[in-house]
Design a protein around this motif. Structure first.
Motif, mmCIF file in Angstrom:
data_model
loop_
_atom_site.group_PDB
_atom_site.id
_atom_site.type_symbol
_atom_site.label_atom_id
_atom_site.label_comp_id
_atom_site.label_asym_id
_atom_site.label_seq_id
_atom_site.Cartn_x
_atom_site.Cartn_y
_atom_site.Cartn_z
ATOM 1 N N THR A 144 41.331 7.650 -4.856
ATOM 2 C CA THR A 144 42.248 8.472 -5.666
ATOM 3 C C THR A 144 42.328 7.925 -7.086
ATOM 4 O OG1 THR A 144 43.517 8.925 -3.647
ATOM 5 C CG2 THR A 144 44.546 9.509 -5.744
ATOM 6 N N ILE A 175 39.368 8.885 -9.309
ATOM 7 C CA ILE A 175 39.209 10.234 -9.891
ATOM 8 C C ILE A 175 39.882 10.321 -11.264
ATOM 9 C CG2 ILE A 175 38.994 11.355 -7.601
ATOM 10 C CD1 ILE A 175 41.625 12.729 -8.037
ATOM 11 N N VAL A 216 42.969 19.422 -3.156
ATOM 12 C CA VAL A 216 42.336 18.603 -4.196
ATOM 13 C C VAL A 216 41.295 19.388 -4.991
ATOM 14 C CG1 VAL A 216 42.814 16.285 -3.330
ATOM 15 C CG2 VAL A 216 40.822 17.481 -2.479
ATOM 16 N N SER A 249 36.894 15.619 -7.307
ATOM 17 C CA SER A 249 37.583 15.219 -6.070
ATOM 18 C C SER A 249 36.629 15.187 -4.878
ATOM 19 C CB SER A 249 38.749 16.169 -5.801
ATOM 20 O OG SER A 249 38.274 17.503 -5.755
#
Ligand code: GRG
Length: 294
Positions: free
Chosen positions: A55, A58, A272, A279
Motif C-alpha cells: 500500500t 503505491i 482499489v 494498484s
C-alpha cells in the motif's frame, strides 16, 4: 514481476527486518527472546506486513521507510497467534508447521513471549518507525486501536469465546471476524496509506479494500480448515468441526462460502481500481487471498 514473486521477495525483506528488530537470543532474558523468535520465524505468509509495504509503495514510498512499521504489524499478529493457541483460548498444539509456543516453551513463557512481542511492536514503532512525527503518531494510534479495542483483535476474540456453543447468524459471525481477523488486516492497509499521505477519498477506498479482503481471508480460512490438511496448512485442520464452532462453512455451506469469498475479492479489486494510482499489486494480493491453499 508476478504477485507470487513479489510476495516471496517482500517476505524475505520482512524476515530480515524482523531479525534486526527483535532482541537477540543471547541477550537476557534469553528464554523469552528464544520463544519470541521461535514463533516469529516458525513460518507464516507475512501477509499483513506485505500489505503495508504494497500500500505504501503505491504512493511512491520506499520499502525501507515502510519496513519497521510493517514488521511491527507482524509482531502483533504473531503475538495474537501465540495467545490464540493457549490452552485457555483455542488450545492448539500446531502452528506454522511447528509445535505451538506453549507446547515448546510452557504456558507461562508463551504468555510472556506474546506480551513481549506486543510491546516490542510499539518500541519498534517509536524507535524505528515512520520519520514524520505526525504520521508516526497516526500510525501508532491506528495500530493500538486495531490491536487493543473492543472493535478489534481483543474484542473479536472475546466475542468469539462469548458466542461459543450458541446459535449465531451470519451477521454475528461477520461481527466476530471483522474484529478478530479483519481489523489487523485492514489496519495493515490503512497505515501504508497514512504513511503514503493518501487523500481522504483514497483512504476510504483502501479501508473498504482492507475490510473486504479481511473478511474474504477469514472465509477462506474456514474453507481451508474444512477442506485442507494439517500438513499443508501448518496448523490443525478440521478443528472447527471438532469444536462445533459456527463458521462460514457451517452457516453458508462450501459452495456459497467460496462464492462470497470471490465476490468480496472482486469488490475489493473494484475499490482499489477506482484509485488513480498503480494498484496492480493490491489487486494481486486480493486474488492471492482467495487462491491460497495455506
Ligand atoms: C485471548 C482475549 C485474548 C486476546 C488476545 C488471541 C487474540 C488476542 C486474538 C486472536 C486473533 C486471531 C488469532 C485471529 C485469527 C486470524 C487468523 C485467521 C490467523 C491466521 O493468519 P495467517 O494465515 O497466518 O496469515 P500466518 O501463519 O501465515 O501468518
Amino acid at each position: 514481476m508476478n504477485i507470487t514473486d513479489y510476495i516471496k521477495r517482500k517476505s524475505v525483506r520482512v524476515n530480515q527486518g524482523l531479525d534486526s528488530l527483535l532482541p537477540s537470543e543471547s541477550a537476557p532474558p534469553s528464554e523469552i527472546h528464544r520463544a519470541m523468535r521461535y514463533s516469529v520465524f516458525a513460518g507464516g505468509k507475512r501477509l499483513r506486513p506485505i500489505l503495508t509495504i504494497a500500500t505504501g509503495e503505491i504512493f511512491g514510498i520506499d520499502e525501507r521507510e515502510l519496513l519497521p512499521t510493517a514488521c511491527a504489524v507482524e509482531m502483533i499478529h504473531t503475538y495474537s497467534l501465540i495467545h490464540d493457541d493457549l490452552p485457555a483460548v483455542d488450545n492448539d498444539c500446531l502452528r506454522r508447521g511447528h509445535p505451538t509456543c506453549h507446547v515448546k516453551f510452557g504456558e507461562a513463557l508463551a504468555i510472556f513471549a506474546g506480551d513481549a512481542l506486543l510491546t516490542q511492536a510499539f518500541i519498534t514503532l517509536v524507535d524505528s518507525g515512520v520519520s514524520d512525527p505526525v504520521k508516526k503518531v497516526q500510525v501508532i494510534s491506528e495500530i493500538a486501536l486495531a490491536a487493543g479495542t473492543h472493535k478489534a483483535l481483543i474484542g473479536g476474540q472475546a466475542l468469539d469465546i462469548y458466542y461459543e456453543g450458541k446459535q449465531i447468524e451470519i451477521t454475528q459471525l461477520n461481527e466476530i471476524h471483522a474484529a478478530k481477523t479483519g481489523a489487523l488486516i485492514c489496519c495493515a492497509v490503512r497505515i501504508g496509506a497514512l504513511i503514503g499521505g493518501a487523500s481522504q477519498s483514497e483512504l476510504e477506498r483502501l479501508t473498504k479494500y482492507g475490510q473486504k479482503i479481511g473478511l474474504a481471508f477469514q472465509i477462506v480460512d474456514d474453507l481451508l480448515d474444512e477442506t485442507g490438511t494439517s500438513a499443508t496448512l501448518g496448523k490443525s485442520a478440521g478443528k472447527d468441526a471438532v469444536t462445533q464452532k459456527a463458521t462460514y462453512v457451517t452457516l453458508l455451506g462450501i459452495d456459497e462460502a467460496w462464492r462470497r469469498a470471490k465476490q468480496l475479492c472482486n469488490e475489493a479489486i473494484d475499490e482499489v481500481g477506482s484509485i488513480s494510482r498503480d494498484s496492480s499489486r493490491l489487486k494481486g494480493i486480493a486474488r492471492f487471498i482467495v487462491e491460497r491453499r495455506s
